[in-house]
Design a protein around this motif. Structure first.
Motif, PDB file in Angstrom:
ATOM      1  N   VAL A 192      81.332 -16.580  -1.573  1.00 31.38           N
ATOM      2  CA  VAL A 192      79.995 -17.041  -1.225  1.00 31.38           C
ATOM      3  C   VAL A 192      80.049 -18.560  -1.210  1.00 31.38           C
ATOM      4  CG1 VAL A 192      77.556 -17.058  -1.838  1.00 31.38           C
ATOM      5  CG2 VAL A 192      78.948 -15.036  -2.339  1.00 31.38           C
ATOM      6  N   VAL A 193      79.804 -19.148  -0.042  1.00 30.77           N
ATOM      7  CA  VAL A 193      79.876 -20.593   0.139  1.00 30.77           C
ATOM      8  C   VAL A 193      78.454 -21.145   0.225  1.00 30.77           C
ATOM      9  CG1 VAL A 193      80.674 -22.455   1.644  1.00 30.77           C
ATOM     10  CG2 VAL A 193      82.106 -20.423   1.315  1.00 30.77           C
ATOM     11  N   ILE A 194      78.184 -22.148  -0.616  1.00 33.33           N
ATOM     12  CA  ILE A 194      76.853 -22.747  -0.678  1.00 33.33           C
ATOM     13  C   ILE A 194      76.974 -24.257  -0.460  1.00 33.33           C
ATOM     14  CG2 ILE A 194      74.814 -23.133  -2.118  1.00 33.33           C
ATOM     15  CD1 ILE A 194      75.723 -20.645  -3.746  1.00 33.33           C
ATOM     16  N   PRO A 195      76.482 -24.763   0.683  1.00 33.06           N
ATOM     17  CA  PRO A 195      76.421 -26.214   0.846  1.00 33.06           C
ATOM     18  C   PRO A 195      75.244 -26.752   0.036  1.00 33.06           C
ATOM     19  CG  PRO A 195      75.528 -25.143   2.785  1.00 33.06           C
ATOM     20  CD  PRO A 195      76.005 -24.051   1.862  1.00 33.06           C
ATOM     21  N   SER A 196      75.417 -27.914  -0.551  1.00 38.87           N
ATOM     22  CA  SER A 196      74.369 -28.430  -1.425  1.00 38.87           C
ATOM     23  C   SER A 196      74.247 -29.939  -1.281  1.00 38.87           C
ATOM     24  CB  SER A 196      74.706 -28.072  -2.872  1.00 38.87           C
ATOM     25  OG  SER A 196      73.800 -28.655  -3.765  1.00 38.87           O
ATOM     26  N   TYR A 197      72.998 -30.391  -1.218  1.00 40.68           N
ATOM     27  CA  TYR A 197      72.720 -31.831  -1.226  1.00 40.68           C
ATOM     28  C   TYR A 197      71.409 -32.052  -1.978  1.00 40.68           C
ATOM     29  CZ  TYR A 197      71.540 -36.554   0.068  1.00 40.68           C
ATOM     30  OH  TYR A 197      71.205 -37.880   0.001  1.00 40.68           O
TER      31      TYR A 197
END
Length: 102
Positions: A15-20
Motif C-alpha cells: 500500500v503506497v501512500i503519498p504524503s505532504y
C-alpha cells in the motif's frame, strides 16, 4: 495490528501512500489500514515530502511503516512512482494520506 512478518518475496500487497503536510490526517489514515483483518502479508509505504510533523507521527506511532522522506516537495504522482519502485508486493494499492480505508 501489524502486518504479518514475511520475507520480501512473500509480501502480497504493497500500500503506497503519498504524503505532504498530512499531520492532521495521517494517523487516521494509517489506523484505518491496520484495523483490517487480512489473511495475507502486506506492507505500507509512505512517501513523504512534508515540512510539518507528519514524519515524526509516523516514526513514533507506526514504526512498522516504511517511511521514505524526501527533502523537497513531491507531487503525488512522483511520490507514488517512488513508492512503486520501493515496493515488494505482488499487488500495489494506492491510498491518499487524507483518506480512510473502509
Amino acid at each position: 495490528m501489524s502486518p504479518k512478518k514475511a520475507k520480501a518475496d512473500q509480501i502480497a500487497v504493497s500500500v503506497v501512500i503519498p504524503s505532504y503536510n498530512a499531520e492532521r490526517f495521517i494517523e487516521k489514515c494509517l489506523d484505518s489500514l491496520y484495523l483490517h483483518e487480512q489473511n495475507f502479508t502486506y506492507e505500507i509505504i509512505v512517501v513523504d515530502s512534508s515540512s510539518d510533523s507528519t514524519p515524526n507521527i509516523i516514526l513514533q506511532k507506526f514504526p512498522q511503516v516504511r517511511l521514505i522522506h524526501l527533502d523537497q516537495q513531491a507531487y503525488p504522482g512522483t511520490a507514488r512512482n517512488i513508492g512503486v519502485e520501493k515496493s515488494r508486493g505482488e499487488i500495489i494499492a494506492f491510498l491518499d494520506s487524507d483518506c480512510v480505508a473502509q
